[in-house]
Design a protein around this motif. Structure first.
Motif, short mmCIF file in Angstrom:
data_model
loop_
_atom_site.label_atom_id
_atom_site.label_comp_id
_atom_site.label_asym_id
_atom_site.label_seq_id
_atom_site.Cartn_x
_atom_site.Cartn_y
_atom_site.Cartn_z
N MET A 56 28.87 -18.29 0.13
CA MET A 56 27.82 -17.27 0.02
C MET A 56 27.28 -17.26 -1.40
SD MET A 56 28.02 -13.18 0.72
CE MET A 56 28.41 -13.42 2.44
N THR A 57 25.96 -17.31 -1.54
CA THR A 57 25.33 -17.29 -2.86
C THR A 57 25.44 -15.90 -3.44
OG1 THR A 57 23.76 -18.90 -2.03
CG2 THR A 57 23.19 -17.79 -4.07
N SER A 58 25.74 -15.81 -4.71
CA SER A 58 25.88 -14.50 -5.34
C SER A 58 24.51 -13.92 -5.66
CB SER A 58 26.69 -14.62 -6.63
OG SER A 58 25.95 -15.31 -7.61
N MET A 59 24.43 -12.58 -5.76
CA MET A 59 23.19 -11.94 -6.12
C MET A 59 22.77 -12.32 -7.53
SD MET A 59 20.71 -10.16 -5.19
CE MET A 59 21.34 -9.54 -3.65
N THR A 60 23.76 -12.60 -8.41
CA THR A 60 23.41 -13.00 -9.77
C THR A 60 22.58 -14.27 -9.76
OG1 THR A 60 25.44 -12.02 -10.63
CG2 THR A 60 24.34 -13.65 -12.00
N SER A 61 22.97 -15.24 -8.92
CA SER A 61 22.23 -16.50 -8.89
C SER A 61 20.84 -16.33 -8.31
CB SER A 61 23.00 -17.55 -8.07
OG SER A 61 23.06 -17.18 -6.72
N LEU A 62 20.67 -15.31 -7.44
CA LEU A 62 19.37 -15.08 -6.84
C LEU A 62 18.41 -14.40 -7.81
CD1 LEU A 62 20.34 -13.77 -3.31
CD2 LEU A 62 19.50 -16.03 -3.90
N GLY A 111 24.54 -13.88 5.24
CA GLY A 111 23.89 -14.47 4.08
C GLY A 111 24.06 -13.62 2.84
N ALA A 112 23.47 -14.08 1.75
CA ALA A 112 23.64 -13.38 0.48
C ALA A 112 22.92 -12.05 0.43
CB ALA A 112 23.14 -14.28 -0.66
#
Length: 366
Positions: free
Chosen positions: A1-7, A126-127
């Motif tokens: 799962m992609t982190s919110m920081t990366s988004l 998803g993220a």
């Protein structure tokens, strides 16, 4: 799962934006089993090919309830439960677009394909979830992950786009023709949506069966030709009255019903369809059956019934949008409760309480 920081790591220098200075937002995710958490997170910042959507309405689905009962989702086999951002039925307006986005602009009103972003299905593991103040649409592309809607349709009705795509795929899989006679089991949003699509498709006679009188009244309100209270009436006998008499492969009398749609998700419904089926009838299953159940396979032989499964919306997510706009008054009848985001806990409580609500849509203030 992609982190919110990366988004949210891309700076806003590459984007076109409306006037807003908020850098944080509220987002809803699963809490302990049977509850939600409303958390503060960074507001996403769109990259060059992204768009930022301000959510104006988001529906609550049975899938959200499943995640709530689970208390999240496991991190790998046997792993600890992790929170799931909730909401996959959002509608809203664009407030910021990346520098390379040329086919959307600030102020556009849109509905969303939750399966159309690279960070995972929105609201389903998803993220991101759609039950939040702002949603990042990564690699935005109209026709793939968003569709622009006119300002003539209210956001709450627009938020029905995703579940009505599920219902439309079910009807498409049925291949129902105008001369067919159809029974829809289950007058929840998907079953009622299927009934609407069947009538818009020109199907001759659509009957809806349920055990809740208020749902049956809604079925009549949205255009069903007849209803059956399956808690009080003999479904097979009533169908014979409504659709006439046919026969199974052994010549035994059966209702002349062509298609049965299972939007209820219980074994009794499936077995009723199987034992009532005439020769060559179809059963289309769109409901989620949560556990293995005994099925009368002998009845399948006696009718040579075709059983069709239907899942999601491979092509229908934006095929339904224009008709949703055109027939919005009919679809609006599916919404039983409008709850402001400030009372989102109450919205989920309603959905978690059997019989308390049919379709809950959370609305976001200006």
């Amino acid at each position: 799962m992609t982190s919110m920081t990366s988004l949210t790591s891309v700076t806003s220098k590459t984007s076109k934006t409306s006037k807003t200075s908020k850098t944080t937002m509220k987002s809803v995710q699963t809490g302990p089993s049977g509850s939600i958490d409303v958390v503060n997170v960074d507001r996403p910042v769109p990259g060059p090919r992204d768009a930022l959507l301000r959510i104006r309405a988001c529906g609550i689905c049975g899938t959200d309830v499943t995640f709530l009962h689970m208390g999240g989702m496991p991190l790998g086999p046997g792993g600890a439960m992790i929170p799931v951002p909730l909401g996959h039925e959002p509608a809203g307006e664009i407030v910021e677009v990346g520098a390379e986005v040329t086919d959307l602009k600030v102020g556009d009103r849109v509905v969303v394909n939750p399966q159309g972003v690279p960070s995972g299905i929105i609201g389903c593991g998803g993220a991101q979830g759609g039950m939040r103040e702002y949603l990042l649409i990564e690699d935005t592309a109209p026709g793939r992950n968003v569709a622009v809607i006119p300002d003539t349709i209210p956001f709450d009705v627009a938020a029905l786009n995703e579940p009505m795509a599920v219902a439309r795929h079910c009807v498409n899989r049925s291949e129902a023709k105008p001369a067919d006679k159809v029974l829809v089991f289950g007058a929840g949003p998907i079953g009622l949506g299927a009934a609407i699509w069947l009538k818009l498709r020109g199907v001759q006679h659509v009957t809806v069966a349920d055990v809740i009188p208020e749902r049956l009244q809604t079925a009549l309100d949205i255009g069903a030709d007849a209803v059956i209270d399956s808690a009080k009436e003999d479904v097979t006998a009533r169908l014979t009255e409504l659709h006439g008499q046919g026969a199974n492969s052994l010549g035994q009398p059966r209702p002349d019903t062509d298609i049965y749609i299972d939007a209820a998700g219980v074994a009794a419904v499936v077995n009723t369809a199987l034992t009532s089926a005439k020769w060559g009838a179809k059963l289309v299953t769109v409901a989620v059956h949560k556990k293995p159940e005994p099925i009368d396979f002998g009845a399948i032989l006696r009718s040579e019934m075709t059983i069709i499964g239907t899942q999601g919306y491979p092509t229908e997510i934006f095929e339904v949008t224009q008709e949703l706009v055109e027939h919005q008054d009919r679809f609006a009848r599916l919404i039983s409760h409008h709850v402001p985001f400030s009372e989102v806990e109450r919205a989920f409580d309603l959905t978690l309480t059997p019989g308390a609500a049919e379709k809950v849509v959370v609305t976001f203030d200006d």
